[in-house]
Design an enzyme around this catalytic site. Structure first.
Site, PDB file in Angstrom:
ATOM      1  N   HIS A   1     -76.668  42.841  10.752  1.00  0.00           N
ATOM      2  CA  HIS A   1     -75.597  43.787  10.425  1.00  0.00           C
ATOM      3  C   HIS A   1     -76.073  45.236  10.430  1.00  0.00           C
ATOM      4  O   HIS A   1     -75.273  46.147  10.600  1.00  0.00           O
ATOM      5  CB  HIS A   1     -74.972  43.433   9.082  1.00  0.00           C
ATOM      6  CG  HIS A   1     -74.089  42.228   9.165  1.00  0.00           C
ATOM      7  ND1 HIS A   1     -72.999  42.176  10.002  1.00  0.00           N
ATOM      8  CD2 HIS A   1     -74.148  41.037   8.555  1.00  0.00           C
ATOM      9  CE1 HIS A   1     -72.419  40.993   9.874  1.00  0.00           C
ATOM     10  NE2 HIS A   1     -73.108  40.284   9.025  1.00  0.00           N
TER      11      HIS A   1
ATOM     12  N   ARG B   1     -74.417  42.341  21.080  1.00  0.00           N
ATOM     13  CA  ARG B   1     -73.499  43.186  20.314  1.00  0.00           C
ATOM     14  C   ARG B   1     -74.179  43.813  19.103  1.00  0.00           C
ATOM     15  O   ARG B   1     -73.703  44.767  18.539  1.00  0.00           O
ATOM     16  CB  ARG B   1     -72.260  42.419  19.902  1.00  0.00           C
ATOM     17  CG  ARG B   1     -72.511  41.426  18.796  1.00  0.00           C
ATOM     18  CD  ARG B   1     -71.216  40.898  18.276  1.00  0.00           C
ATOM     19  NE  ARG B   1     -70.689  39.870  19.134  1.00  0.00           N
ATOM     20  CZ  ARG B   1     -70.008  38.822  18.676  1.00  0.00           C
ATOM     21  NH1 ARG B   1     -69.764  38.707  17.398  1.00  0.00           N
ATOM     22  NH2 ARG B   1     -69.567  37.891  19.479  1.00  0.00           N
TER      23      ARG B   1
ATOM     24  N   HIS C   1     -75.327  30.618   5.719  1.00  0.00           N
ATOM     25  CA  HIS C   1     -74.018  31.117   6.141  1.00  0.00           C
ATOM     26  C   HIS C   1     -73.093  31.263   4.946  1.00  0.00           C
ATOM     27  O   HIS C   1     -72.819  30.296   4.254  1.00  0.00           O
ATOM     28  CB  HIS C   1     -73.340  30.232   7.203  1.00  0.00           C
ATOM     29  CG  HIS C   1     -72.516  31.067   8.140  1.00  0.00           C
ATOM     30  ND1 HIS C   1     -71.276  31.540   7.803  1.00  0.00           N
ATOM     31  CD2 HIS C   1     -72.769  31.552   9.374  1.00  0.00           C
ATOM     32  CE1 HIS C   1     -70.810  32.270   8.798  1.00  0.00           C
ATOM     33  NE2 HIS C   1     -71.706  32.312   9.760  1.00  0.00           N
TER      34      HIS C   1
ATOM     35  N   GLU D   1     -80.903  23.454   9.730  1.00  0.00           N
ATOM     36  CA  GLU D   1     -80.236  24.363   8.795  1.00  0.00           C
ATOM     37  C   GLU D   1     -78.791  23.912   8.641  1.00  0.00           C
ATOM     38  O   GLU D   1     -78.046  23.834   9.621  1.00  0.00           O
ATOM     39  CB  GLU D   1     -80.302  25.802   9.327  1.00  0.00           C
ATOM     40  CG  GLU D   1     -79.585  26.783   8.412  1.00  0.00           C
ATOM     41  CD  GLU D   1     -79.865  28.237   8.759  1.00  0.00           C
ATOM     42  OE1 GLU D   1     -80.913  28.534   9.370  1.00  0.00           O
ATOM     43  OE2 GLU D   1     -79.018  29.082   8.411  1.00  0.00           O
TER      44      GLU D   1
ATOM     45  N   GLU E   1     -82.630  33.601  15.915  1.00  0.00           N
ATOM     46  CA  GLU E   1     -81.430  32.785  16.170  1.00  0.00           C
ATOM     47  C   GLU E   1     -81.007  33.023  17.596  1.00  0.00           C
ATOM     48  O   GLU E   1     -80.935  34.176  18.047  1.00  0.00           O
ATOM     49  CB  GLU E   1     -80.292  33.240  15.269  1.00  0.00           C
ATOM     50  CG  GLU E   1     -80.267  32.605  13.923  1.00  0.00           C
ATOM     51  CD  GLU E   1     -79.038  33.050  13.150  1.00  0.00           C
ATOM     52  OE1 GLU E   1     -77.976  33.278  13.758  1.00  0.00           O
ATOM     53  OE2 GLU E   1     -79.164  33.197  11.949  1.00  0.00           O
TER      54      GLU E   1
ATOM     55  N   HIS F   1     -80.557  37.556  15.219  1.00  0.00           N
ATOM     56  CA  HIS F   1     -79.800  36.791  16.229  1.00  0.00           C
ATOM     57  C   HIS F   1     -79.621  37.696  17.445  1.00  0.00           C
ATOM     58  O   HIS F   1     -78.909  38.697  17.382  1.00  0.00           O
ATOM     59  CB  HIS F   1     -78.442  36.412  15.640  1.00  0.00           C
ATOM     60  CG  HIS F   1     -77.625  35.522  16.511  1.00  0.00           C
ATOM     61  ND1 HIS F   1     -76.456  34.930  16.103  1.00  0.00           N
ATOM     62  CD2 HIS F   1     -77.796  35.097  17.793  1.00  0.00           C
ATOM     63  CE1 HIS F   1     -75.945  34.187  17.070  1.00  0.00           C
ATOM     64  NE2 HIS F   1     -76.734  34.284  18.117  1.00  0.00           N
TER      65      HIS F   1
ATOM     66  N   ASN G   1     -81.311  38.055   7.114  1.00  0.00           N
ATOM     67  CA  ASN G   1     -80.777  38.345   8.448  1.00  0.00           C
ATOM     68  C   ASN G   1     -80.362  39.821   8.496  1.00  0.00           C
ATOM     69  O   ASN G   1     -79.536  40.260   7.690  1.00  0.00           O
ATOM     70  CB  ASN G   1     -79.575  37.416   8.693  1.00  0.00           C
ATOM     71  CG  ASN G   1     -78.954  37.635  10.060  1.00  0.00           C
ATOM     72  OD1 ASN G   1     -78.784  38.774  10.488  1.00  0.00           O
ATOM     73  ND2 ASN G   1     -78.605  36.567  10.731  1.00  0.00           N
TER      74      ASN G   1
ATOM     75  N   THR H   1     -71.316  33.272  13.798  1.00  0.00           N
ATOM     76  CA  THR H   1     -71.431  31.871  14.193  1.00  0.00           C
ATOM     77  C   THR H   1     -70.416  31.056  13.393  1.00  0.00           C
ATOM     78  O   THR H   1     -70.428  31.080  12.171  1.00  0.00           O
ATOM     79  CB  THR H   1     -72.863  31.365  13.895  1.00  0.00           C
ATOM     80  OG1 THR H   1     -73.781  32.357  14.350  1.00  0.00           O
ATOM     81  CG2 THR H   1     -73.126  30.063  14.597  1.00  0.00           C
TER      82      THR H   1
ATOM     83  N   ARG I   1     -77.814  37.958  20.654  1.00  0.00           N
ATOM     84  CA  ARG I   1     -76.687  37.306  21.335  1.00  0.00           C
ATOM     85  C   ARG I   1     -76.653  37.666  22.801  1.00  0.00           C
ATOM     86  O   ARG I   1     -77.153  38.724  23.210  1.00  0.00           O
ATOM     87  CB  ARG I   1     -75.366  37.757  20.707  1.00  0.00           C
ATOM     88  CG  ARG I   1     -75.067  37.138  19.375  1.00  0.00           C
ATOM     89  CD  ARG I   1     -73.777  37.700  18.813  1.00  0.00           C
ATOM     90  NE  ARG I   1     -73.364  36.963  17.645  1.00  0.00           N
ATOM     91  CZ  ARG I   1     -72.543  35.920  17.659  1.00  0.00           C
ATOM     92  NH1 ARG I   1     -72.014  35.509  18.798  1.00  0.00           N
ATOM     93  NH2 ARG I   1     -72.240  35.289  16.559  1.00  0.00           N
TER      94      ARG I   1
HETATM   95  N1  PXP Z   1     -77.901  31.073   9.342  1.00  0.00           N
HETATM   96  C1  PXP Z   1     -77.365  31.051  10.581  1.00  0.00           C
HETATM   97  C2  PXP Z   1     -77.800  29.963  11.506  1.00  0.00           C
HETATM   98  C3  PXP Z   1     -76.443  32.035  11.007  1.00  0.00           C
HETATM   99  O1  PXP Z   1     -75.926  31.977  12.247  1.00  0.00           O
HETATM  100  C4  PXP Z   1     -76.115  33.071  10.118  1.00  0.00           C
HETATM  101  C5  PXP Z   1     -75.202  34.172  10.567  1.00  0.00           C
HETATM  102  O2  PXP Z   1     -75.843  34.923  11.558  1.00  0.00           O
HETATM  103  C6  PXP Z   1     -76.693  33.073   8.847  1.00  0.00           C
HETATM  104  C7  PXP Z   1     -77.562  32.042   8.472  1.00  0.00           C
HETATM  105  C8  PXP Z   1     -76.388  34.129   7.845  1.00  0.00           C
HETATM  106  O3  PXP Z   1     -75.032  34.065   7.498  1.00  0.00           O
HETATM  107  P1  PXP Z   1     -74.408  35.200   6.614  1.00  0.00           P
HETATM  108  O4  PXP Z   1     -74.472  36.465   7.411  1.00  0.00           O
HETATM  109  O5  PXP Z   1     -73.004  34.740   6.371  1.00  0.00           O
HETATM  110  O6  PXP Z   1     -75.228  35.277   5.362  1.00  0.00           O
END
Ligand code: PXP
Length: 249
Positions: free
Chosen positions: A13, A52, A195, A155, A73, A46, A10, A104, A48
């Protein structure tokens, strides 16, 4: 064909950092290419409602240039539905979205309004080859209900496990992930997890039965700040290579 558990990286960030300055750098697309070179199997983005971090420009550029499957996402809103159907990512992961949250915070609730919108959305996605995944808390009963909605994958929210890691609740949190995975796999759906996962708390998760994929963002990008993107993705990849439990499509 069986292979290691798949890794989704992901890159939100990176977009968050760009937005902090409101300029063009760092470019999340660059992170996507480096993640691919380091062995990621898919990119997770993601978009949103409040934009953001990532936006439709990032999504479009990813679709046009990154030769990796994309897991978009999104919340199940009319705007995002249109965007998904136009951009056709390989996968859509539906998540609940609240403006005030930093990330999330929990899995999807399955209220009637959501289910009524979900079923037609899944068939529209199917028609254009998009697979749909639901982000769910590790609650086997709710997961069993979600499995009957026509989605391809669930997931499991590993946040509670990540918070419990190293403490007295860890064992039970991991057991809840295992029960959830069994509930998903018994319905013939793919099992994903994500997550709060890190190189430290990931190894026990890789023992989850029938685990197909993990999606990791924060920890990889945080470590990339110090060690570089390729190193940060590579160290997770090395853990996954030992897993051998995932199922490649
Ligand atoms: N999976 C989903 C569905 C999420 O919403 C997120 C956070 O955007 C992640 C995985 C990744 O989580 P993390 O950034 O804590 O690794």
């Amino acid at each position: 064909m069986f292979g290691p558990v798949r890794l989704g990286v992901n890159i939100d960030h990176v977009a968050t950092l760009r937005q902090a300055r409101g300029e063009f750098e760092p470019d999340p697309l660059f992170a996507a290419h480096l993640a691919r070179l380091a062995g990621a199997d898919q990119i997770v983005l993601h978009v949103r409602e409040d934009r953001r971090h990532a936006n439709e420009g990032d999504l479009r550029r990813l679709r046009e240039t990154a030769s990796l499957p994309l897991n978009l996402e999104m919340a199940l809103s009319p705007e995002m539905e249109l965007m998904a159907l136009e951009m056709k990512p390989e996968r859509v992961t539906l998540v609940p979205e609240r403006r005030q949250e930093r990330t999330t915070e929990g899995g999807l609730g399955l209220d009637e309004g959501f289910l009524n919108r979900l079923v037609p959305f899944v068939s529209r996605c199917r028609a254009v080859g998009i697979r749909v995944s639901l982000f769910m808390d590790p609650d086997p009963e709710r997961i069993a209900r979600a499995s009957k909605t026509g989605v391809d994958q669930i997931e499991i929210h590993t946040g509670p496990y990540a918070r419990a890691f190293g403490g007295p609740e860890e064992k039970e949190a991991l057991a809840a992930l295992v029960r959830s995975a069994e509930a998903i796999a018994s319905q013939g759906l793919l099992v994903a997890a994500g997550h709060g996962l890190t190189v430290h708390n990931l190894p026990p998760v890789l023992g989850i039965p029938r685990l197909f994929e993990v999606n990791i963002g924060h920890s990889i990008i945080a470590r990339a700040v110090f060690f570089g993107m390729r190193e940060a993705v590579g160290e997770v990849r090395s853990l996954l290579l030992g897993s051998g439990l995932g199922k490649r499509l």
